[in-house]
Design an enzyme around this catalytic site. Structure first.
Site, short mmCIF file in Angstrom:
data_model
loop_
_atom_site.label_atom_id
_atom_site.label_comp_id
_atom_site.label_asym_id
_atom_site.label_seq_id
_atom_site.Cartn_x
_atom_site.Cartn_y
_atom_site.Cartn_z
N LEU A 224 -4.91 -0.86 12.82
CA LEU A 224 -3.49 -1.16 12.71
C LEU A 224 -3.19 -2.20 11.64
CD1 LEU A 224 -2.54 -1.23 16.51
CD2 LEU A 224 -2.55 0.70 14.92
N GLU A 226 0.46 -3.82 9.12
CA GLU A 226 1.90 -4.12 9.22
C GLU A 226 2.76 -2.86 9.24
OE1 GLU A 226 4.27 -6.51 9.69
OE2 GLU A 226 2.58 -7.63 10.47
N HIS A 228 2.02 0.00 10.80
CA HIS A 228 2.06 0.41 12.21
C HIS A 228 2.92 -0.58 13.02
CE1 HIS A 228 -2.06 1.91 10.93
NE2 HIS A 228 -1.48 3.02 11.33
N GLN A 252 -7.44 17.04 12.64
CA GLN A 252 -6.67 16.91 11.40
C GLN A 252 -7.55 16.51 10.22
OE1 GLN A 252 -4.09 13.73 13.16
NE2 GLN A 252 -4.24 12.78 11.16
N GLY A 338 6.10 6.96 10.30
CA GLY A 338 6.36 6.29 9.03
C GLY A 338 6.72 7.30 7.94
N ASP A 341 4.18 9.00 5.43
CA ASP A 341 3.65 10.36 5.55
C ASP A 341 4.83 11.33 5.64
OD1 ASP A 341 0.60 9.85 5.97
OD2 ASP A 341 1.61 8.40 7.23
N LEU A 375 0.90 0.20 2.51
CA LEU A 375 -0.18 -0.16 3.44
C LEU A 375 -0.77 1.13 4.00
CD1 LEU A 375 1.17 -3.18 5.51
CD2 LEU A 375 -0.04 -3.15 3.34
N SER A 376 -2.08 1.13 4.13
CA SER A 376 -2.78 2.28 4.71
C SER A 376 -4.11 1.80 5.28
CB SER A 376 -3.05 3.32 3.61
OG SER A 376 -4.07 4.22 4.04
N SER A 377 -4.51 2.42 6.38
CA SER A 377 -5.81 2.07 6.97
C SER A 377 -6.93 2.34 5.98
CB SER A 377 -6.05 2.88 8.24
OG SER A 377 -4.97 2.71 9.13
P1 AMP Z 1 -2.01 6.63 10.98
O1 AMP Z 1 -2.66 5.63 11.87
O2 AMP Z 1 -2.39 6.55 9.56
O3 AMP Z 1 -2.05 8.02 11.55
O4 AMP Z 1 -0.44 6.24 11.00
C1 AMP Z 1 0.27 6.13 12.18
C2 AMP Z 1 1.74 6.03 11.89
O5 AMP Z 1 1.97 4.87 11.08
C3 AMP Z 1 2.27 7.22 11.08
O6 AMP Z 1 3.55 7.57 11.58
C4 AMP Z 1 2.34 6.67 9.68
O7 AMP Z 1 3.31 7.31 8.90
C5 AMP Z 1 2.73 5.23 9.95
N1 AMP Z 1 2.36 4.40 8.79
C6 AMP Z 1 1.16 4.34 8.17
N2 AMP Z 1 1.24 3.51 7.10
C7 AMP Z 1 2.51 3.06 7.05
C8 AMP Z 1 3.22 2.19 6.18
N3 AMP Z 1 2.62 1.61 5.13
N4 AMP Z 1 4.52 1.96 6.43
C9 AMP Z 1 5.15 2.55 7.49
N5 AMP Z 1 4.53 3.38 8.35
C10 AMP Z 1 3.24 3.63 8.13
#
Ligand code: AMP
Length: 474
Positions: A224, A226, A228, A252, A338, A341, A375-377
């Site tokens: 997680l 910011e 998320h 996926q 978010g 995506d 931001l991205s994991s």
């Molecule tokens: P994930 O864990 O990558 O599957 O993301 C979970 C949720 O968080 C999804 O709805 C993503 O679109 C959202 N999310 C991921 N990165 C961001 C970000 N930088 N800003 C806003 N939402 C995000």
């Protein structure tokens, strides 16, 4: 032994204290207590009338189990109290043990207690004067007795209470009062309930539903950040109860993708959820979600095949499937996704509309680093050089949006501008640059408000995506 007790609401504890002294009571013993209540994995204590807690009195720790109440004017119930090793560490370890065994924290009752002791006619009697955080002041008269003594002792306690001027009987346990006041299960204080199985999830949700709360769901794959947390905060604002799911969904990921190396910092995620006041974390295993023989999948034809879907065949089939499963399991009022995506959002909206799923899909803006990188994991895979260069995605999107603001309407020209920026970036390999109709997720014939500019770019093995919607570009 049986615990026999009666609780009274009492606005003026000092008057009771004066009467206790006049009766020759010994005391007071004063201490702060924190009672951490848990619910069982196999039955609901709220239904059975049982209670189980880890009580902390200064450095001292105890497990207390209270059996169901027996029918009587005063509360009579089996009580078993077991002393545990002293200290914070022992308390934390025993709470962890309980959670590993499937026990779930439901609330913490904190009070300052002054207790007095009286000899009593049959057995010693204790009178506790409690200041309970968030609830007010109360007096409890109590004694421990054998089943044979119970009736006589109960009568004596009622007589004593009258003598002390206690008249307003409070039949509810402090925990019940606290839960009814809405500060219970999963309040920031108690920390989120962790549900690793569907059975645990259902049990925890049943408690929330009994209180008729609105439920917000934030599906994630963990690690997680910011981004998320912005979804979690949006869910907190609009709902009484927030569920975060942490599940790295295997369906996926393509065969050559990063499923096994996807980051899974679970403890860190739990801490972040706790700090954000999340009520429930669902973190199922792959087998729990896809048991052997699993067959059902959701497809959103047309929307699922282009762009991300073309680069990652089967990706959105996995996404739609897991999201629908989570919707069915949690049955949230609202679910948060978010804009980062964008295609995923569109597919989920369409799935919800076409399959009549009773949930409101809320889309939250992309959260970015100071330099614009979304931001991205997966950003954690980038080495320092690539991290610096990765800002090119946002720059390319911003430059194309600037062309549009300056009057550029030719989709091909915007696409070329984005591609050129990425191709000029050292170490960046363009997967696609696209100008997309947000409704159909097909290439747009011209740039106009609502059209999505999207990019997928690889730095080494790390694939990054980003997008920007025309019309709201700053
Ligand atoms: P994930 O864990 O990558 O599957 O993301 C979970 C949720 O968080 C999804 O709805 C993503 O679109 C959202 N999310 C991921 N990165 C961001 C970000 N930088 N800003 C806003 N939402 C995000």
């Amino acid at each position: 032994m049986l615990e026999i007790e009666q609780k009274y609401a009492c606005a003026d504890l000092s008057a009771v204290e004066a009467r206790l002294r006049a009766l020759g009571a010994a005391g007071p013993d004063a201490h702060d207590e924190a009672d951490h209540y848990f619910n069982a994995p196999d039955r609901d204590f709220a239904r059975t009338g049982e209670a189980f807690r880890l009580r902390r009195v200064g450095p001292k720790n105890f497990f207390t189990f209270k059996g169901p109440r027996q029918k009587a004017a005063v509360k009579v119930r089996r009580e078993l109290e077991i002393a545990l090793p002293d200290g914070d560490h022992a308390a934390a370890e025993h709470m962890e043990l309980l959670q590993l065994l499937g026990y779930r924290p439901v609330g913490v009752v904190r009070k300052r207690r002054r207790s007095y002791r009286l000899a009593g006619e049959t057995v010693p009697v204790t009178v506790c004067l409690d200041e309970v955080a968030g609830l007010g002041t109360f007096a409890e008269v109590e004694a421990i007795a054998t089943p044979e003594q119970a009736a006589t002792v109960a009568q004596a306690l009622t007589g004593l209470a009258r003598e002390l001027g206690l008249t307003r009987v409070e039949p509810r346990a402090y925990l019940t009062m606290m839960l009814e006041a809405g500060a219970g299960a999963g309040s920031g204080e108690a920390g989120p309930v962790l549900a690793g199985s569907i059975a645990e999830l259902r049990q925890a949700l049943a408690e929330a539903r009994r209180k008729r709360v609105t439920i917000g769901l934030v599906p994630t794959m963990g690690a997680l950040h910011e981004g998320h947390l912005s979804l979690i905060r949006a869910a907190q604002r609009a709902n009484d109860f927030v569920v975060v799911t942490i599940f790295v969904n295997p369906t996926q990921f393509g065969p050559s993708e990063d499923l096994t190396r996807y980051p899974r910092p679970f403890d860190d995620d739990v801490q972040k959820c706790a700090a954000a006041g999340v009520h429930l974390i669902f973190h199922p295993s792959e087998d729990e979600m896809y048991p052997p023989g699993y067959r059902a999948f959701v497809e959103v034809k047309g929307l699922q095949d282009a762009f991300e879907g073309a680069s990652r065949p089967g990706h959105f089939r996995g996404v739609a499937t897991v999201v629908l499963k989570l919707f069915n399991l949690v049955r949230p009022d609202r679910a948060y996704f978010g804009q980062k995506d964008a295609q995923q959002v569109r597919i989920i909206q369409k799935m919800v509309a076409d399959l009549n799923v009773p949930v409101e899909v809320i889309v939250c803006p992309t959260v970015r680093e100071a330099d614009g990188l979304a931001l991205s994991s997966r950003n954690r895979y980038l080495d320092a050089e690539s991290r610096g260069r990765a800002v090119a995605l946002h720059q390319a999107l911003s430059e194309a949006a600037e062309l549009y603001r300056a009057g550029g309407r030719d989709a091909e020209a915007l696409k070329q501008a984005m591609a050129a920026r990425i191709q000029a970036t050292l170490g960046a390999v363009l997967d696609y640059a696209a100008v997309i109709d947000a409704e159909t997720f097909q290439p747009a014939d011209a740039a106009r408000p609502g059209v999505v500019l999207a990019l997928a770019v690889k730095f080494g093995a790390t694939r990054l995506i980003d997008n920007l919607t025309l019309g709201d570009a700053r």
